[in-house]
Design an enzyme around this catalytic site. Structure first.
Site, PDB file in Angstrom:
ATOM      1  N   GLU A 218       0.808  -1.217   0.000  1.00  0.00           N
ATOM      2  CA  GLU A 218       0.000   0.000   0.000  1.00  0.00           C
ATOM      3  C   GLU A 218       0.844   1.271   0.000  1.00  0.00           C
ATOM      4  O   GLU A 218       0.490   2.257  -0.676  1.00  0.00           O
ATOM      5  CB  GLU A 218      -0.952   0.000   1.197  1.00  0.00           C
ATOM      6  CG  GLU A 218      -2.122  -0.956   1.086  1.00  0.00           C
ATOM      7  CD  GLU A 218      -1.762  -2.398   1.393  1.00  0.00           C
ATOM      8  OE1 GLU A 218      -2.611  -3.288   1.185  1.00  0.00           O
ATOM      9  OE2 GLU A 218      -0.617  -2.645   1.850  1.00  0.00           O
TER      10      GLU A 218
ATOM     11  N   HIS B 285      -9.171  -5.645  11.313  1.00  0.00           N
ATOM     12  CA  HIS B 285      -9.873  -5.495  10.034  1.00  0.00           C
ATOM     13  C   HIS B 285     -11.257  -4.895  10.232  1.00  0.00           C
ATOM     14  O   HIS B 285     -12.107  -5.007   9.346  1.00  0.00           O
ATOM     15  CB  HIS B 285     -10.013  -6.838   9.327  1.00  0.00           C
ATOM     16  CG  HIS B 285      -8.733  -7.341   8.739  1.00  0.00           C
ATOM     17  ND1 HIS B 285      -8.697  -8.357   7.808  1.00  0.00           N
ATOM     18  CD2 HIS B 285      -7.444  -6.967   8.929  1.00  0.00           C
ATOM     19  CE1 HIS B 285      -7.444  -8.607   7.470  1.00  0.00           C
ATOM     20  NE2 HIS B 285      -6.663  -7.771   8.145  1.00  0.00           N
TER      21      HIS B 285
END
Length: 326
Positions: free
Chosen positions: A60, A129
């Protein structure tokens, strides 16, 4: 009017804008060959080819940086994070480069970039998450933060975000991609920074955004049976926030409940509470109530997760508290 899924609305917005402007491209994990982790880019590789729909490694920080650099050079990238939990790996590029480059370059560089993907919880995915970062990014000058709750809003807002000359954080939900809603065939956009009254009412204002607003609608239906009329405002854009829409509603209802799927400390609901007490205090007939997740990491256990998340019953209790009903 036709009915399509949330994921289809996102795909249409990106595809229509990419047909209109060749400087726009999509980059992220599994966006190309796999048609998107949530099938939100289905068919785009076939139409636009591998130079404009680009699969990346699990890196990322790297592809966020590529996006910022290419935006400085005249492109308009759409950077997809498989989840905004993973954006933390690339957050230096978002906060220190994308958000600040225009000021630090003395206006020489605009950064027309969209960072998009799902936010908040999506079932039993564990603490790392299941986080909502709307308030983190909204705290940063230079970023705009959009969190739609319907397919119609998602398409219109995403098209506006892609056309914007500044960086936009566009937050979706894994649990909304299958949601269906009416979306027109023709061209339309929705301006950033404009809230929407999803349900008109006269007794209490409920402000929310994103997928958790569904709990507000469930609560409003039940409260209507008891003679309590709820006005539901969907922020749609967290920053810039439509303060005037909230204030106008509070002046009518004299009561405010804020519903947010995020931790309570330093939340979007905290900001809304401050703005209303500053600009509409004399119109309040009860203290403002806010509803958030519990102030802990998200649990994995389904029973604990159910207790951790805000729900319609929480909204009903808050509304009855501000309306002094039992």
């Amino acid at each position: 009017m036709r009915t399509i899924q949330f994921r289809e609305a996102v795909c249409e917005a990106m595809s229509e804008e990419m047909r209109r402007d060749e400087s726009i491209y999509l980059m992220g994990e599994e966006v190309a060959e796999y048609n998107g982790a949530y099938k939100a880019s289905k068919g785009m590789l076939d139409e636009f080819g591998p130079k404009r729909v680009i699969d990346t490694p699990i890196a990322e920080l790297g592809f966020a940086g590529i996006g910022v650099g290419s935006a400085m050079n005249g492109n308009r990238p759409i950077i997809e994070f498989m989840t905004f939990n993973f954006s933390l790996v690339g957050i230096d590029q978002i906060i220190n480069n994308a958000a600040k480059m225009r000021q630090m370059s003395g206006g020489q560089f605009n950064i027309p970039i969209v960072f998009r993907g799902p936010t908040a919880s999506a079932g039993q995915l564990g603490a790392t998450h299941s986080q909502a970062f709307e308030n983190w990014y909204a705290n940063t000058p230079g970023l705009k933060v959009v969190v739609p709750s319907t397919p119609y809003d998602a398409k219109g807002l995403l098209k506006s975000a892609i056309r914007d000359d500044d960086p936009v954080i566009f937050m979706e939900s894994e649990q909304m991609y299958g949601d269906k809603g009416e979306v027109p065939e023709g061209e339309y956009t929705i301006p950033l920074g404009v809230a929407d009254i999803k349900r008109e009412g006269k007794d209490v204002t409920i402000v929310s955004f994103g997928k958790i607003i569904k709990e507000a609608h469930k609560a409003a239906e039940e409260l209507e049976k008891e003679g309590i009329s709820c006005e539901i405002i969907d922020l749609r854009t967290v920053r810039p926030m439509d303060h005037d829409a909230i204030i106008k509603s509070v002046k009518k209802t004299n009561r405010l409940v804020v519903l947010e799927e995020a931790w309570p400390f330093g939340s979007v609901s905290s900001e809304i509470t401050y703005i209303i007490q500053e600009r509409a205090f004399d119109y309040l007939d009860a203290p403002i109530q806010r509803i958030t997740t519990a102030d802990t990491p998200a649990p994995y256990s389904p029973e604990l997760l159910k207790e951790w998340l805000p729900n319609a019953d929480d909204v009903i209790k808050a509304v009855k508290k501000v309306t002094y009903k039992k």
